[in-house]
Design a protein around this motif. Structure first.
Motif, PDB file in Angstrom:
ATOM      1  N   ALA A  19       0.855  -1.196   0.000  1.00 12.16           N
ATOM      2  CA  ALA A  19       0.000   0.000   0.000  1.00 12.16           C
ATOM      3  C   ALA A  19       0.881   1.232   0.000  1.00 12.16           C
ATOM      4  CB  ALA A  19      -0.891  -0.010   1.235  1.00 12.16           C
ATOM      5  N   LEU A  20       0.505   2.233  -0.782  1.00 18.03           N
ATOM      6  CA  LEU A  20       1.252   3.491  -0.829  1.00 18.03           C
ATOM      7  C   LEU A  20       0.338   4.608  -0.361  1.00 18.03           C
ATOM      8  CD1 LEU A  20       3.692   5.208  -1.711  1.00 18.03           C
ATOM      9  CD2 LEU A  20       2.726   5.252  -4.009  1.00 18.03           C
ATOM     10  N   GLY A  22       0.775   8.629   0.621  1.00 15.83           N
ATOM     11  CA  GLY A  22       1.691   9.760   0.761  1.00 15.83           C
ATOM     12  C   GLY A  22       3.112   9.292   0.533  1.00 15.83           C
ATOM     13  N   GLU A  23       3.986   9.538   1.499  1.00 17.60           N
ATOM     14  CA  GLU A  23       5.386   9.140   1.354  1.00 17.60           C
ATOM     15  C   GLU A  23       5.677   7.853   2.108  1.00 17.60           C
ATOM     16  OE1 GLU A  23       8.069  10.572  -0.542  1.00 17.60           O
ATOM     17  OE2 GLU A  23       6.196  11.178  -1.490  1.00 17.60           O
ATOM     18  N   THR A  24       4.640   7.096   2.419  1.00 12.98           N
ATOM     19  CA  THR A  24       4.842   5.856   3.171  1.00 12.98           C
ATOM     20  C   THR A  24       4.397   4.640   2.372  1.00 12.98           C
ATOM     21  OG1 THR A  24       4.494   7.042   5.244  1.00 12.98           O
ATOM     22  CG2 THR A  24       4.281   4.640   5.312  1.00 12.98           C
ATOM     23  N   VAL A  25       5.314   3.662   2.273  1.00 13.60           N
ATOM     24  CA  VAL A  25       4.976   2.390   1.645  1.00 13.60           C
ATOM     25  C   VAL A  25       4.752   1.382   2.760  1.00 13.60           C
ATOM     26  CG1 VAL A  25       5.757   0.570   0.084  1.00 13.60           C
ATOM     27  CG2 VAL A  25       6.495   2.932  -0.286  1.00 13.60           C
ATOM     28  N   THR A  26       3.664   0.616   2.663  1.00 15.99           N
ATOM     29  CA  THR A  26       3.431  -0.418   3.684  1.00 15.99           C
ATOM     30  C   THR A  26       3.379  -1.788   3.018  1.00 15.99           C
ATOM     31  OG1 THR A  26       2.142   1.180   4.951  1.00 15.99           O
ATOM     32  CG2 THR A  26       1.969  -1.131   5.598  1.00 15.99           C
ATOM     33  N   PHE A  27       4.201  -2.696   3.522  1.00 17.72           N
ATOM     34  CA  PHE A  27       4.148  -4.093   3.089  1.00 17.72           C
ATOM     35  C   PHE A  27       3.298  -4.851   4.104  1.00 17.72           C
ATOM     36  CE2 PHE A  27       8.520  -4.559   0.726  1.00 17.72           C
ATOM     37  CZ  PHE A  27       8.103  -3.609  -0.195  1.00 17.72           C
ATOM     38  N   HIS A  28       2.277  -5.542   3.614  1.00 13.45           N
ATOM     39  CA  HIS A  28       1.510  -6.410   4.502  1.00 13.45           C
ATOM     40  C   HIS A  28       2.095  -7.804   4.371  1.00 13.45           C
ATOM     41  CE1 HIS A  28      -1.848  -3.537   5.354  1.00 13.45           C
ATOM     42  NE2 HIS A  28      -1.274  -2.960   4.309  1.00 13.45           N
ATOM     43  N   LEU A  29       2.549  -8.371   5.481  1.00 10.02           N
ATOM     44  CA  LEU A  29       3.292  -9.623   5.430  1.00 10.02           C
ATOM     45  C   LEU A  29       2.736 -10.646   6.417  1.00 10.02           C
ATOM     46  CD1 LEU A  29       6.666  -7.770   5.618  1.00 10.02           C
ATOM     47  CD2 LEU A  29       6.045  -9.172   3.639  1.00 10.02           C
ATOM     48  N   ALA A  30       2.923 -11.902   6.050  1.00 15.17           N
ATOM     49  CA  ALA A  30       2.552 -12.983   6.965  1.00 15.17           C
ATOM     50  C   ALA A  30       3.580 -14.085   6.825  1.00 15.17           C
ATOM     51  CB  ALA A  30       1.163 -13.504   6.622  1.00 15.17           C
ATOM     52  N   ALA A  31       3.761 -14.870   7.890  1.00 16.90           N
ATOM     53  CA  ALA A  31       4.714 -15.972   7.838  1.00 16.90           C
ATOM     54  C   ALA A  31       4.234 -16.999   6.825  1.00 16.90           C
ATOM     55  CB  ALA A  31       4.852 -16.606   9.216  1.00 16.90           C
ATOM     56  N   SER A  32       5.170 -17.609   6.101  1.00 18.75           N
ATOM     57  CA  SER A  32       4.754 -18.572   5.084  1.00 18.75           C
ATOM     58  C   SER A  32       4.749 -20.004   5.623  1.00 18.75           C
ATOM     59  CB  SER A  32       5.671 -18.454   3.860  1.00 18.75           C
ATOM     60  OG  SER A  32       7.013 -18.529   4.272  1.00 18.75           O
ATOM     61  N   THR A  33       5.202 -20.210   6.843  1.00 17.85           N
ATOM     62  CA  THR A  33       5.165 -21.560   7.417  1.00 17.85           C
ATOM     63  C   THR A  33       3.823 -21.803   8.132  1.00 17.85           C
ATOM     64  OG1 THR A  33       6.198 -20.648   9.363  1.00 17.85           O
ATOM     65  CG2 THR A  33       7.638 -21.782   7.803  1.00 17.85           C
ATOM     66  N   ARG A  34       3.533 -23.069   8.346  1.00 17.44           N
ATOM     67  CA  ARG A  34       2.258 -23.366   9.006  1.00 17.44           C
ATOM     68  C   ARG A  34       2.426 -23.511  10.511  1.00 17.44           C
ATOM     69  NH1 ARG A  34      -0.475 -28.263   7.051  1.00 17.44           N
ATOM     70  NH2 ARG A  34      -2.025 -27.521   8.532  1.00 17.44           N
ATOM     71  N   PHE A  35       3.647 -23.685  10.925  1.00 23.43           N
ATOM     72  CA  PHE A  35       3.861 -23.912  12.364  1.00 23.43           C
ATOM     73  C   PHE A  35       4.837 -22.864  12.914  1.00 23.43           C
ATOM     74  CE2 PHE A  35       7.021 -26.174   9.949  1.00 23.43           C
ATOM     75  CZ  PHE A  35       8.195 -25.792  10.574  1.00 23.43           C
TER      76      PHE A  35
END
Ligand SMILES: [Zn+2]
Length: 539
Positions: A19-20, A22-35
């Motif tokens: 997401a962009l 103004g002058e801020t970029v945000t990465f939405h992240l989640a762990a890719s492992t199940r445990f």
């Protein structure tokens, strides 16, 4: 291309959205492992209990602020009796457990804070896409890990100027590991006593002859072997010899003779021999000044002719401010001397260095030591730069010898330092001069023998001869040397150790020079706490 090849810190995470705003970029992240693994018992668990979000700041992305919004799962621990029944997953390669900045961002901010300090650092970081307040940046700095080193076996102690002439601190060096292990904010005994008591295990303390450090070592680490620095001992000896020679001024003159070749051009500020690059700098400076004077005269003439300031400015090609400034002067501005900073401190010794260089001495640290004995109190680097220029300017040799036909009476200080040199290091002229001096004055002969004996002990580390030396000084009747010997008796054990053991403070002094360099890199913002952290991290 995978996410982690561009952003290695995000390995193991899945990018769900960018997401962009103004002058801020945000990465939405989640762990890719199940445990995830329980941080307490390290058992794997797949049982997700709930989910929450956590936002951390990362290093800027193309000048924009980068935020990572992490989806964090809470797991139920799989081990039945684990006290940590529920745990949240962690991202140890990315961010500390409760950190609000990624490890990379923290390193970057630390580096900025180290380099610039609070206010300037906060301004720069904000400008580069990491908005932060001065207070927060300083907090980052204070939280930065400062390495703690084990107590050394051999400790070097010296003082250093936090602000020259105002505030001094103490530097502690591990002489075996060759690293700075602590900076103390004062050069008094108390902080060093505290430090020594908190760091048992020191066996040898090498120090200069300041009474505060002697006292600190005695009280803070009783039983430790104290070593008085050889170099300071020799300097004190030269001081004593100089005072002695001052009683024989007429003899110094007589031995110099008239018209006889003596010791080349000797260091005195009025008689500095200029080497070619100095002459060039001088010539450039003079040319500039001539132009300035002409400009001034023209302005005056135009003013006398009734021109306005604006007219004068345009006719002469200067700003109105400059015209005002010049016309406010009664006479043309003085010339600025070229190369005023670095070499000014060396000026009184340049002639001497040129002479030694011409005589074939190419050992820089030796030359540095020689002029230190004559009273030079500044860095080895200044000397080294000067010698470098001598080396690259082959025409200097002519300059060095041309001055030596002039006969001058050497200063008592200079002769005093010759008295402790190895005889085979003297030039023929110097040897002949000292010989004439001794022929004229038996006291000098005697002082020369005692000085040589002491210098030899210091050089060869034959401190076992110290007691005998003290006895012959006592019998010599030379008051200046007797006073010197008296001062050594007050510190007898350390002096004897200094004349016997291999340890000396040369290395500590080298570390002090590095410290000066660091201080300069910090643009004078050498707040003690900041400097200490930087020095210890660099160690
Ligand atoms: Zn567990």
């Amino acid at each position: 291309m995978s996410l982690s090849s561009l952003f290695p810190q995000l390995a193991g995470l899945r990018l769900e959205q960018v997401a962009l705003a103004g002058e801020t970029v945000t990465f939405h992240l989640a762990a890719s492992t199940r445990f995830a693994r329980c941080p307490l018992c390290t058992r794997r668990s797949k049982r997700v209990q709930s989910v929450y979000h956590r936002t951390v700041a990362d290093r800027p992305l193309a000048g924009r602020r980068l935020l990572l919004r992490l989806r964090v799962r809470r797991f139920r621990c799989a081990a039945r009796h684990c006290p940590r029944a529920i745990f949240a997953e962690r991202f140890p390669k990315l961010v500390a457990a409760y950190g609000r900045r990624t490890l990379g961002q923290r390193d970057a901010l630390e580096a900025i804070a180290f380099a610039l300090g609070g206010s300037a650092g906060a301004r720069l970081a904000t400008r580069l896409g990491s908005p932060i307040s001065r207070a927060t940046l300083l907090r980052v700095l204070r939280c930065a890990a400062v390495p703690t080193w084990p107590a050394p076996r051999v400790l070097g102690v010296d003082d250093w100027a936090l602000r020259k002439g105002h505030r001094y601190g103490t530097i502690l060096v591990d002489l075996e590991q060759r690293r700075v292990i602590e900076l103390l904010p004062e050069r008094k005994a108390e902080p060093l006593i505290d430090w020594l008591q908190a760091h048992p295990g020191v066996e040898i303390v090498s120090r200069d002859r300041a009474p505060a450090y002697a006292e600190a070592a005695r009280k803070g680490a009783p039983g430790v072997v104290q070593v008085a620095d050889r170099w300071h001992l020799l300097q004190n000896l030269v001081d004593a010899l100089e005072r002695c020679l001052l009683r024989f001024r007429p003899t110094l003159k007589r031995a110099a003779g008239v018209g006889e070749a003596v010791i080349g051009p000797l260091p005195s500020p009025e008689t500095i021999v200029m080497v070619p690059w100095q002459q060039r700098a001088e010539a450039v400076s003079q040319q500039k000044h001539t132009a300035t004077v002409e400009r001034y005269e023209r302005m005056r003439a135009l003013q006398a002719a009734g021109f306005t300031i604006l007219d004068i400015a345009q006719l002469v090609g200067a700003s109105r401010r400059t015209v005002y400034r010049y016309l406010a002067l009664d006479s043309p501005p003085d010339r600025q001397r070229p190369a005023r900073s670095g070499r000014r401190v060396l000026a009184p010794y340049e002639a001497y260095l040129i002479q030694r260089w011409t005589a074939g001495c190419r050992n820089r640290s030796r030359l540095f030591r020689e002029i230190r004995l004559q009273g030079y109190r500044h860095s080895a680097r200044t000397v080294s730069l000067f010698l470098q220029r001598l080396e690259h300017d082959p025409s200097t040799s002519a300059v060095g010898t041309s001055g030596s036909t002039v006969t001058r009476v050497p200063s008592a200080r200079h002769v005093a330092s010759l008295l402790i040199w190895r005889k085979d290091q003297l030039s023929d002229e110097e040897r002949a001069y000292l010989q004439r001096l001794c022929d004229h004055e038996p006291t000098i002969t005697h002082a020369y023998e005692l000085a040589q004996a002491f210098a030899e002990m210091a050089r060869e580390r034959t401190g076992q001869a110290f007691e005998a030396w003290l006895a012959s000084v006592a019998a010599s009747g030379i008051a200046e040397l007797q006073r010197f010997a008296g001062s050594l008796m007050d510190d007898r054990a350390a002096v004897k150790a200094g004349l016997t053991l291999a340890w000396s403070n040369g290395q500590t002094e080298g570390q002090v020079n590095k410290l000066k360099l660091l201080k300069r890199q910090m643009y004078g913002r050498a707040n003690f706490d900041l400097l200490r952290r930087r020095v210890l991290q660099a160690a």
